[in-house]
Design an enzyme around this catalytic site. Structure first.
Site, PDB file in Angstrom:
ATOM      1  N   TYR A  44      -1.606  20.988  22.044  1.00 24.40           N
ATOM      2  CA  TYR A  44      -0.084  20.835  21.994  1.00 24.40           C
ATOM      3  C   TYR A  44       0.382  22.170  21.957  1.00 24.40           C
ATOM      4  O   TYR A  44       0.168  23.228  21.335  1.00 24.40           O
ATOM      5  CB  TYR A  44       0.235  20.116  20.899  1.00 24.40           C
ATOM      6  CG  TYR A  44       1.842  19.949  20.733  1.00 24.40           C
ATOM      7  CD1 TYR A  44       2.427  18.933  21.226  1.00 24.40           C
ATOM      8  CD2 TYR A  44       2.537  20.894  19.996  1.00 24.40           C
ATOM      9  CE1 TYR A  44       4.006  19.069  21.044  1.00 24.40           C
ATOM     10  CE2 TYR A  44       3.998  20.977  19.907  1.00 24.40           C
ATOM     11  CZ  TYR A  44       4.639  19.942  20.520  1.00 24.40           C
ATOM     12  OH  TYR A  44       6.037  19.641  20.225  1.00 24.40           O
ATOM     13  N   GLU A  98       8.316  21.360  26.192  1.00 28.04           N
ATOM     14  CA  GLU A  98       6.975  20.710  25.437  1.00 28.04           C
ATOM     15  C   GLU A  98       6.171  20.335  26.248  1.00 28.04           C
ATOM     16  O   GLU A  98       6.274  19.556  27.287  1.00 28.04           O
ATOM     17  CB  GLU A  98       7.546  19.602  24.620  1.00 28.04           C
ATOM     18  CG  GLU A  98       6.593  19.037  23.524  1.00 28.04           C
ATOM     19  CD  GLU A  98       7.276  17.985  22.680  1.00 28.04           C
ATOM     20  OE1 GLU A  98       6.571  17.848  21.413  1.00 28.04           O
ATOM     21  OE2 GLU A  98       8.084  17.158  23.258  1.00 28.04           O
TER      22      GLU A  98
END
Length: 470
Positions: A164, A252
């Site tokens: 991530y 993101e």
């Protein structure tokens, strides 16, 4: 302004209205943290920009970020040709809508799943036929689903490991920060809760940008080793370049993965934009897909009103996001349900007040309207003029409760033929008497019918000019 602390305390805004408003927000993905988590509290000056997945990937591609090869099609023959042009070992076909959970969604054509993998390009055309022009229903769409107008035909890549990574604006750091975790492809909130030691953060100097040592350290923390560490660091720097280039508030990537062939690839991404930069990001904002947006929210945006439809029956007409949330809270506290979240903002004009009333009265669920205005950032006479015009021209049929405080304030209850209280003073620092706000809410929650409309013309004309807040 003095507000009742027991009713307006912060934990109420976080507990009651955050849940209520969040239900009204559309298209938020559960896998995307940070700004999405606080959308109920963050009301920007304009409607949020919505980009389809392929549009975000196109922006990344233009900045040199590695993404899967893909094409976009709006009809089955083009989708078939795109699959053949890819020449990939495996192909993924994705329906393009602004909602999560596509893989587990259902089409009204009978097709199950908005994401399909295949090694046979000829199958893509048949799948696209059952997607395009049909509505896809997921856990994040309305019950009737959303009609699919485009599909993305992309190269499917194997992922050996998922991480991530995000870049976002952090008020505490007065600038952008990088946040990453070796645990990607899952709910990052769960990672932060159960294994906070696996969340890594790097503060970015806005003048220096992402330094080489920072990018390499983040890549190492994400678990990339050998040549992949340098490759990941390069992708991180390119993502920051994109962050600056498009005036993003968040980029993101979940997951940022590595493939068996030794590639670092951004498989899925979400980009949030600074709406205040629209004037210099015209090309980006022109990509905004409004076809899936709520028509009422779109109409509100035209008048620079911040509106989110909810499922209650008491319409809220408030200035300031904080006061709007607190008003929703108080309605809930007294047993009512807000029909909307509406923030007029500070520089509201009479025409905007009128248009806001048009929006509220057009909602068939609305059985009463509560106006709660603090005149510290707006002249209450402007609100009064707008309400007067709306009552006359729109032939208001539902009860109206008005509470104004600050710059020329008063309180009316139009569910009764007489004024309950009136405060025609001009001292903006005068506190509203205890119990008036409670009374407003109780009247709004408990009304059954309207007996009269109290004309505000006299008040508006008497206090129509002002030199500013006292």
């Amino acid at each position: 302004m003095v507000l009742h602390s027991a009713l307006f305390r912060v934990n109420m805004a976080a507990s009651i209205v955050s849940q209520t408003v969040a239900r009204g927000l559309r298209g938020a993905s559960a896998n995307h943290l940070f700004l999405d988590k606080f959308k109920c509290a963050r009301v920007s000056s304009r409607r949020w920009l919505n980009l389809q997945e392929y549009q975000s990937k196109k922006l990344m591609q233009e900045s040199g970020v590695t993404v899967q090869r893909f094409y976009v099609a709006d009809n089955a023959p083009d989708a078939l040709q795109a699959a053949k042009r890819l020449g990939a070992k495996e192909i993924v076909l994705k329906a393009q809508i602004l909602a999560g959970g596509r893989g587990k969604g259902v089409f009204d054509s009978g097709l199950k799943g908005g994401v399909h993998l295949t090694k046979d390009p000829s199958v893509v055309g048949e799948l696209a036929k059952k997607m395009l022009g049909y509505s896809l229903t997921t856990k994040q769409t309305p019950k009737e689903g959303v009609k699919v107008k485009t599909v993305m035909v992309a190269e499917a890549l194997d992922i050996t490991r998922e991480t991530y990574f995000a870049i976002l604006m952090d008020r505490a750091c007065n600038g952008p920060v990088m946040v990453g975790s070796p645990q990607g492809g899952m709910d990052i909130e769960e990672v932060a809760d159960k294994t906070p030691e696996l969340i890594f953060k790097e503060v970015i100097d806005i003048f220096e940008g992402v330094r080489d040592d920072q990018a390499l350290r983040m890549a190492a923390n994400l678990g990339f080793k050998g040549p992949l560490e340098r490759q990941a660091a390069d992708q991180i720097k390119r993502l920051y370049d994109l962050f600056l280039k498009v005036d993003a508030t968040q980029v993101e990537v979940n997951p940022l993965g590595e493939t068996p062939e030794g590639q670092v690839v951004c498989f899925d991404a979400k980009i949030n934009f600074d709406d205040n930069a629209e004037f210099r990001q015209k090309a980006v904002f022109a990509m905004d897909d409004m076809s899936e947006s709520d028509p009422t929210e779109m109409e509100a945006a035209k008048w620079d009103l911040k509106y989110i439809g909810l499922d209650g029956n008491i319409a809220c007409f408030v200035n300031g996001a904080g006061l709007a949330m607190a008003t929703c809270d108080i309605i809930d506290l007294h047993g009512g349900k807000p029909a909307n979240f509406l923030d007029l903002g500070g520089g509201v004009k009479e025409k905007q007040v009128y248009e806001a009333f048009k929006l509220l009265t057009a909602d068939p669920k609305v059985e009463a309207i509560l106006v709660n205005i603090f005149g510290g950032i707006v002249n209450c006479a402007i609100i009064a003029n707008g309400i007067t015009k709306a009552c006359r021209e729109l032939e208001l049929k539902v009860p109206l409760v008005v509470r104004l405080e600050g710059q020329h304030y008063c309180f009316w209850d139009t569910t009764r033929p007489v004024t309950i209280r009136s405060f025609p003073g001009t001292n903006a620092r005068m506190n509203i008497p205890t119990g008036v706000m409670d009374r407003c809410i109780q009247v709004a929650v408990g009304v059954e019918c309207m007996t009269s409309i109290l004309d505000m013309t006299e008040f508006a004309s008497t206090h129509g000019s002002s030199s500013g807040v006292q």
